[in-house]
Scaffold this active site. Sequence first.
Site, short mmCIF file in Angstrom:
data_model
loop_
_atom_site.label_atom_id
_atom_site.label_comp_id
_atom_site.label_asym_id
_atom_site.label_seq_id
_atom_site.Cartn_x
_atom_site.Cartn_y
_atom_site.Cartn_z
N SER A 370 20.61 47.09 50.42
CA SER A 370 19.82 47.94 49.53
C SER A 370 20.28 47.89 48.09
O SER A 370 21.48 47.74 47.80
CB SER A 370 19.87 49.40 50.01
OG SER A 370 19.40 49.53 51.33
N HIS A 461 17.93 56.76 53.06
CA HIS A 461 18.65 56.26 54.23
C HIS A 461 19.64 57.29 54.79
O HIS A 461 19.74 57.46 56.01
CB HIS A 461 19.36 54.95 53.89
CG HIS A 461 18.43 53.81 53.67
ND1 HIS A 461 17.64 53.31 54.66
CD2 HIS A 461 18.15 53.07 52.55
CE1 HIS A 461 16.91 52.30 54.18
NE2 HIS A 461 17.21 52.14 52.91
#
Length: 523
Positions: A370, A461
Site C-alpha cells: 500500500s 486497512h
Amino acid sequence: MNSPASWIARKVGRKAAAPQPDATQPDATQPDATQPDATQPPVQPPVQPGSQAGTGAEPAAKPKARRDAAVVSRSTHERLKATLRREDEALTPRALRRLLTDLQEVAAPRVSEIEAGRRAQAVAEWYADATPEERRDLWLLLCEHFAADAAQVTSAQQRYADAAGTDEAPQAEAHLRRALVAPRTRLLQRFAVFPEGLRFLVDLRAELLPRLKAERRLLPLDAELEQLFSTWFDVAFLELRRLSWDSPASLLEKLIKYEAVHDIKSWADLKNRVGEHRRCYGFFHPRLQGEPLIFVEVALVDAISDSITPLLDETAAPADLKRATTAIFYSISNTQTGLRGVSFGDSLIKHVVETLTEEFPRLRTFATLSPIPGFRAWLTKNGATVLAELGDKERAELARALQLPAKSAPELAQVLAAAAEQGLELPAKSPLRRLLKRSAARYLGQELKDGRPVDPVARFHLGNGARVERLNWAGDPSAKGIKQSFGLMVNYLYDLKRLDKHREQLAKGRIAVSSEIESLLSA
C-alpha cells in the site's frame, strides 16, 4: 429520456445562456463574497415537469438603491412568500413554488409507487438541464420542507422517556421510530423507483458533498442519502464478480477510469492486471449494471512483495500460480463518490479471501502493498518536533549525512529536500533513511485523530483488522510515490485469526503492529 451518464455529468454549458442581472430589479444587491453562489447571475425559471413553456418571467422591476451590507441568503420559506427574486438566487419564487409542488406530488401518500416513480423521473429530467444553482435550490427544498415534524418528534421522545422500564416501552419506541421518519425519506425512496433512479441519487450526492462545508443547511439531505445508501448497498445486496481480460470492453474501460492507486497507462498494462496470472474482483449492485462499486487488484506470489515495480511490469514472466502462497492486494479503488461513508471494503476483502482460498488452497498469507499518501505532508507539518526529539549523537550523524558545516543543526527544510532528492539511493545505514523509516513507523503505528489512524489508507486497512507489517524503502519510485511518501510503501497483513482482536485493540486506541515496526518505534 436522458441517459444516466448524461444526468449529472452533463455540462451546464449546454443550457442557453442565462440573462445578465438587471441592475434596475428590486432587491438586486451586490454579490456577497461569502456566499458560494454569489457570482451566479439570475436566470429565467426553467420549464417544470408538467408545465408549459413560456409561463412568464418575473415582472419588470423598479430601481432600488444598492445595499452596502452583505446579502443574507433567504430561506426557501421566505423566498416562496416573495414576489421577486434577489440577485443571488437562481429560481424565481414562482418557479420555486412549482418545483416544490412537483416534489410534494412525488412524496404524496395517496400516489402509487409506480406513478410516484414516473413523477420523480420527470423531476430528474428537469434536474439534468438545471444549472448548478438551480440544483442547489432543489436541495434546499428537500432539506427545508420535507423534515420530520418537530412537534411530533418532541412528543414521541417524551412518551418514550416516560415509558422507560414499563410495559408501554415497546409501543413508545415504535411510535418514536415512526415520528423520526421524515417525508424526505419517502420522497427519496420514490426516486429510486424508476430504472435509473438509484444512479441519479448517487450522482446527486456526489455533486452535493463538496458544498456541505460551506452550506450546513444541506447536511440533512446528505445524512438522509447516506443512511438510505447504507441500506440499499448493504453487502447482502451486492454481487462479487471476477473481472478478467474476457470481461466486456465497456467494463474494462471503467477499471481504467476509476483506478485510483496506480494509473493504468495502456491496454497492455490493464491486461497485465487482469490476465490469467492475476485476479481482479469487484462488488456490483443490480441497479447499477456494468458499474463496479469498488474493486481490488491481486497478485499471487510466493512472498510478501516489497516493491510495486515488478507487479506493474508488463514484460515480467507470469507467476506460477501452482506455487503461489501469498496474495498481495496492491490496489483497491472506490468508484462512486456519492457512496462516501458507505463501507463495503471490509466485506470485499473477506469475500475475495474466501474466493481465492477456494481456488488456490496453498495460499497462506494475505497482505497488501500500500501507498502512504499522507506521510510527507505529516512530516512537513511535524518534522520540527521529530528533529527536536533526536539525541545529540543522532543529530550530529544526520548533519554529517546532509554534509552540513561542523556543529550545524539540521533543519527540517534540509531534511525534506535531501529525502526527496536522494531518498531512493540512500544506503540502509544512512541516518536520513533511518530517520524517515522511524518517522513513517510513528505515523502509521501511533498517530491517531479522534481514535482513528490519520493516514486514509491505514484507516481503511487497520479498521478492517489488519496490522502494520513492514515498511518498504523505495517501494514506489514513481513521481507520485516520491511526492506522497519519499517512495516508501507499507504492507498491511490480514491475519484471518486476529482480525477481530486487532479491531478491538484499535477501538481502545492502540494500533496493531508487527515486531519489526515495534522495533522501529522503540529505536
